[in-house]
Design an enzyme around this catalytic site. Sequence first.
Site, short mmCIF file in Angstrom:
data_model
loop_
_atom_site.label_atom_id
_atom_site.label_comp_id
_atom_site.label_asym_id
_atom_site.label_seq_id
_atom_site.Cartn_x
_atom_site.Cartn_y
_atom_site.Cartn_z
N SER A 94 -5.71 -4.76 0.12
CA SER A 94 -5.02 -5.66 0.98
C SER A 94 -4.29 -6.84 0.14
CB SER A 94 -5.64 -6.05 2.22
OG SER A 94 -5.37 -7.10 2.72
N ARG A 95 -3.10 -6.88 0.18
CA ARG A 95 -2.57 -7.98 -0.83
C ARG A 95 -3.00 -9.41 0.07
NH1 ARG A 95 3.55 -6.12 0.16
NH2 ARG A 95 2.64 -4.25 -0.38
N GLU A 138 2.73 -11.25 3.65
CA GLU A 138 3.14 -11.25 4.86
C GLU A 138 2.30 -12.40 5.76
OE1 GLU A 138 6.05 -10.60 6.13
OE2 GLU A 138 6.68 -8.63 5.32
N VAL A 154 5.22 -9.29 -1.51
CA VAL A 154 5.14 -10.10 -0.49
C VAL A 154 4.03 -10.24 0.41
CG1 VAL A 154 6.15 -10.66 1.91
CG2 VAL A 154 7.73 -9.79 -0.09
N TRP A 159 4.68 1.17 0.23
CA TRP A 159 4.55 1.80 1.58
C TRP A 159 5.75 2.60 1.96
CZ3 TRP A 159 1.41 4.05 4.29
CH2 TRP A 159 1.39 3.96 5.76
N LYS A 172 -2.92 -9.64 12.16
CA LYS A 172 -4.09 -9.27 11.50
C LYS A 172 -3.97 -9.90 9.96
CE LYS A 172 -2.10 -5.85 9.30
NZ LYS A 172 -1.91 -5.41 7.95
N SER A 217 -3.64 1.50 7.37
CA SER A 217 -3.06 2.61 6.49
C SER A 217 -2.65 1.68 5.25
CB SER A 217 -1.83 2.85 7.08
OG SER A 217 -1.01 2.00 7.58
N ALA A 256 -0.85 2.24 1.31
CA ALA A 256 -0.33 3.28 0.46
C ALA A 256 -1.05 4.00 -0.53
CB ALA A 256 0.95 2.60 -0.13
#
Length: 338
Positions: free
Chosen positions: A259-260, A286, A284, A13, A196, A143, A145
Amino acid sequence: MTNKIAVLGAGSWGSVLASVLVQNGHKVCLWTRHQEQADEMNQHHTNQHYLNNYQYPSQLQATTDLMETLRQADVVLFTVPTSAIRSVAQQVVPILQELHQHPLIVHASKGLEQKTHLRISEILTFVIPFDCRSGIVALSGPSHAEEVAKKDITLITAASTDLAAAQQVQQLFMNDYFRVYTNTDLIGVELGAAFKNIIALGAGALHGLGYGDDAKAALMTRGLAEISRLGVALGAQPLTFIGLSGVGDLIVTCTSVYSRNWRAGNQLGQGKKLADVVANMGMVIEGVKTCQSAYELAHQQHIEMPITEAIYHVLYEHADIKSEAVELMRREGKSEIY
């Protein structure tokens, strides 16, 4: 107007936002802790560990020298993980004091600090003295990356209690494929961005368990209800959660393979252990730490968050993920409107 912008954090990002800013005509210096990464970006204009097959502008300069990064910076953009915000900000302060600079401080990270439960702007406010900054802005919204790198259409929000500061960031980033709105509800924007990720873990888990679109839609809808309840209790404006940094970011994070947090949840749903998921991700996640913070905040505020509690039980109490999904369905009947 050309600005000197220091971007702190060269992950996917941070490096892509730096690329957008360079393409918009600004002078950008990207800071990384790793010399090998800086060398790769300066010599080959790639960042293969984070973003495969993307060529960065040759004008983008990367360095491990934090003072050089910050020197003459009009704007400092933090993109490091939430857990590193405080330590990096503490490194920034003496340099800004030595250079007698007070740049606009912006962050594009999403999460809450563990134990303190502070939002990122709160950490930056406490750590960076008033005379070392001209304002604080959060940049958030749906968003990835990977898609911004392809110049796909992306809309996000610049949030600050100082509207002029938010408008300054808006002008820095706006172009044909990257559109920025402003919002003065800094609390709501940051909380939506953080919470989220918890729901995205759940959405991925449902996919891993084999559930279909009905279940995923239900989870996102009721997840948004939870996010809104806790957010409003913490001072956010309700309408923020149906905006870009609320439902917009929730949708993209709960449905995208980029999305990780979704990918982590998907692996958990398939039966993998959390420690193995974290070790294999390479970046990471989050939502894992944010889930603990949200769980604790919900109890402090006496806010009902059954989905968050179920995910917390899986992450921190080794509960069976399938059983938690069933328990959610067996809860006592409720009115939809809280």
